[in-house]
Design a protein around this motif. Structure first.
Motif, mmCIF file in Angstrom:
data_model
loop_
_atom_site.group_PDB
_atom_site.id
_atom_site.type_symbol
_atom_site.label_atom_id
_atom_site.label_comp_id
_atom_site.label_asym_id
_atom_site.label_seq_id
_atom_site.Cartn_x
_atom_site.Cartn_y
_atom_site.Cartn_z
ATOM 1 N N ALA A 76 67.901 85.948 137.328
ATOM 2 C CA ALA A 76 67.916 86.777 136.115
ATOM 3 C C ALA A 76 66.515 86.905 135.539
ATOM 4 C CB ALA A 76 68.876 86.180 135.089
ATOM 5 N N ARG A 77 65.755 85.828 135.550
ATOM 6 C CA ARG A 77 64.378 85.853 135.041
ATOM 7 C C ARG A 77 63.517 86.787 135.890
ATOM 8 N NH1 ARG A 77 62.116 80.090 134.851
ATOM 9 N NH2 ARG A 77 63.819 79.956 133.371
ATOM 10 N N ARG A 110 64.405 90.382 135.052
ATOM 11 C CA ARG A 110 63.913 90.775 133.729
ATOM 12 C C ARG A 110 62.400 90.974 133.741
ATOM 13 N NH1 ARG A 110 62.024 87.321 130.079
ATOM 14 N NH2 ARG A 110 63.132 85.572 131.016
#
Length: 71
Positions: free
Chosen positions: A39-40, A43
Motif C-alpha cells: 500500500a505504501r 501511494r
C-alpha cells in the motif's frame, strides 16, 4: 532485470518488491507487513513528489530508498 550478481542496479520500485522491501525494513528494526508495504509503494509511486527505488544484485532486491521533494 537480470544483471551480473556483482553488479548493483537501481530501478524504480514495483509492487512485486513489497515483500523484499518489508523484509529489509524489518532487518533494520522497522517491521512492516507485506500488505502495508504494498500500500505504501502504491501511494508513494502515485505521487510526483516522491520516489522509491530498489537496489538489485542480479534478481535479488538488496536495498530500497524513499526520497521526496520539499519546496
Amino acid at each position: 532485470m537480470t544483471a551480473s550478481p556483482h553488479t548493483i542496479a537501481v530501478r524504480p520500485i514495483e509492487p512485486a518488491d513489497a515483500d523484499a522491501a518489508a523484509r529489509l525494513s524489518g532487518v533494520l528494526g522497522y517491521p512492516a507487513e507485506t500488505a502495508a508495504m504494498a500500500a505504501r509503494i502504491a501511494r508513494l509511486s502515485a505521487s510526483r513528489d516522491h520516489g522509491v527505488f530498489v537496489a538489485c544484485a542480479g534478481d535479488d532486491v538488496i536495498g530500497w530508498i524513499h526520497v521526496s521533494a520539499v519546496e
